[in-house]
Motif scaffolding. Sequence first.
Motif, PDB file in Angstrom:
ATOM      1  N   ALA A  45      41.152  47.795  59.015  1.00 55.15           N
ATOM      2  CA  ALA A  45      41.911  48.549  60.020  1.00 55.15           C
ATOM      3  C   ALA A  45      42.577  47.648  61.049  1.00 55.15           C
ATOM      4  O   ALA A  45      43.576  48.031  61.658  1.00 55.15           O
ATOM      5  N   ALA A  46      42.057  46.428  61.239  1.00 49.77           N
ATOM      6  CA  ALA A  46      42.646  45.476  62.181  1.00 49.77           C
ATOM      7  C   ALA A  46      43.811  44.698  61.566  1.00 49.77           C
ATOM      8  O   ALA A  46      44.429  43.877  62.243  1.00 49.77           O
ATOM      9  N   GLY A  47      44.111  44.967  60.283  1.00 53.30           N
ATOM     10  CA  GLY A  47      45.237  44.297  59.640  1.00 53.30           C
ATOM     11  C   GLY A  47      44.911  42.935  59.052  1.00 53.30           C
ATOM     12  O   GLY A  47      45.812  42.136  58.789  1.00 53.30           O
ATOM     13  N   LYS A  48      43.625  42.650  58.820  1.00 50.38           N
ATOM     14  CA  LYS A  48      43.196  41.364  58.250  1.00 50.38           C
ATOM     15  C   LYS A  48      42.721  41.563  56.813  1.00 50.38           C
ATOM     16  O   LYS A  48      42.031  42.546  56.497  1.00 50.38           O
ATOM     17  N   VAL A  49      43.054  40.608  55.945  1.00 50.72           N
ATOM     18  CA  VAL A  49      42.611  40.648  54.552  1.00 50.72           C
ATOM     19  C   VAL A  49      41.095  40.475  54.498  1.00 50.72           C
ATOM     20  O   VAL A  49      40.540  39.573  55.117  1.00 50.72           O
ATOM     21  N   VAL A  50      40.448  41.366  53.756  1.00 50.23           N
ATOM     22  CA  VAL A  50      39.007  41.313  53.543  1.00 50.23           C
ATOM     23  C   VAL A  50      38.705  40.668  52.192  1.00 50.23           C
ATOM     24  O   VAL A  50      37.766  39.895  52.054  1.00 50.23           O
ATOM     25  N   SER A  51      39.524  41.003  51.179  1.00 44.57           N
ATOM     26  CA  SER A  51      39.302  40.460  49.842  1.00 44.57           C
ATOM     27  C   SER A  51      40.586  40.518  49.031  1.00 44.57           C
ATOM     28  O   SER A  51      41.465  41.334  49.289  1.00 44.57           O
ATOM     29  N   ALA A  52      40.652  39.637  48.042  1.00 44.63           N
ATOM     30  CA  ALA A  52      41.733  39.639  47.039  1.00 44.63           C
ATOM     31  C   ALA A  52      41.043  39.499  45.688  1.00 44.63           C
ATOM     32  O   ALA A  52      40.415  38.478  45.415  1.00 44.63           O
ATOM     33  N   THR A  53      41.143  40.551  44.860  1.00 43.82           N
ATOM     34  CA  THR A  53      40.357  40.610  43.639  1.00 43.82           C
ATOM     35  C   THR A  53      41.230  40.946  42.431  1.00 43.82           C
ATOM     36  O   THR A  53      41.982  41.915  42.462  1.00 43.82           O
ATOM     37  N   GLN A  54      41.090  40.162  41.375  1.00 45.32           N
ATOM     38  CA  GLN A  54      41.713  40.476  40.088  1.00 45.32           C
ATOM     39  C   GLN A  54      40.767  41.480  39.427  1.00 45.32           C
ATOM     40  O   GLN A  54      39.669  41.127  39.006  1.00 45.32           O
ATOM     41  N   VAL A  55      41.164  42.749  39.374  1.00 49.44           N
ATOM     42  CA  VAL A  55      40.252  43.816  38.968  1.00 49.44           C
ATOM     43  C   VAL A  55      40.189  44.055  37.464  1.00 49.44           C
ATOM     44  O   VAL A  55      39.265  44.720  36.989  1.00 49.44           O
ATOM     45  N   LEU A  56      41.147  43.552  36.701  1.00 50.14           N
ATOM     46  CA  LEU A  56      41.108  43.734  35.248  1.00 50.14           C
ATOM     47  C   LEU A  56      40.242  42.638  34.631  1.00 50.14           C
ATOM     48  O   LEU A  56      40.725  41.643  34.103  1.00 50.14           O
ATOM     49  N   SER A  57      38.939  42.858  34.710  1.00 48.84           N
ATOM     50  CA  SER A  57      37.955  41.891  34.237  1.00 48.84           C
ATOM     51  C   SER A  57      36.802  42.637  33.576  1.00 48.84           C
ATOM     52  O   SER A  57      36.200  43.523  34.207  1.00 48.84           O
ATOM     53  N   GLU A  58      36.482  42.283  32.339  1.00 51.47           N
ATOM     54  CA  GLU A  58      35.381  42.948  31.637  1.00 51.47           C
ATOM     55  C   GLU A  58      34.077  42.863  32.406  1.00 51.47           C
ATOM     56  O   GLU A  58      33.254  43.769  32.342  1.00 51.47           O
ATOM     57  N   ALA A  59      33.875  41.793  33.131  1.00 52.11           N
ATOM     58  CA  ALA A  59      32.644  41.628  33.903  1.00 52.11           C
ATOM     59  C   ALA A  59      32.530  42.668  35.012  1.00 52.11           C
ATOM     60  O   ALA A  59      31.422  42.940  35.492  1.00 52.11           O
ATOM     61  N   ARG A  60      33.632  43.269  35.422  1.00 50.07           N
ATOM     62  CA  ARG A  60      33.641  44.213  36.538  1.00 50.07           C
ATOM     63  C   ARG A  60      33.661  45.681  36.100  1.00 50.07           C
ATOM     64  O   ARG A  60      33.306  46.555  36.895  1.00 50.07           O
TER      65      ARG A  60
END
Length: 168
Positions: free
Chosen positions: A78-93
């Motif tokens: 909500a403060a406009g800061k990046v919390v995470s950047a994740t490549q979501v197309l992953s079999e492990a996920r």
Amino acid sequence: MTRRAGSLATLAAIALSALVLAGCANDPTRIQPGTTAAETLQRLGAPTGRYPLNGGGERLQYSRMPAGFEVIDIDVDAAGKVVSATQVLSEARFDQDIKVNQWRQNDVMAFYGRPYEISRVSSFDGVVWTWRYKAVNERRMLYIYIDPTGVVRRYHTGDDLEFDRLRD
């Protein structure tokens, strides 16, 4: 080597390094937590999707579909800061991320973005959304089955047979 040839080689190396670094700057997975949303948008350009998150944050989604194999979700608080950047197309996920019998169509869209393909199969009453991804350089597919009420009922992965047909 002449002095001029050495200078040309040095210039070529510098130019190549600049191109490599420029490519890295545009890679969504290199965005660090704490970066502002404005800086992220300036570096990466417009996302392919924007979705509200609980608590007032926002997901900036950078998808390489339909021809690519990655979907990167950049979550901003909500403060406009990046919390995470994740490549979501992953079999492990997939097992931890996909919420069968809980997710609705809009949840799938907010997590994976627009699919590579939407199709139907005779063994399921609903639609099948498909994404392409890579698993250790193997081309694979993620299939998510969404019933007529918009609820995710199951998912599975498989080989990218379309790519195999093109190779043969």
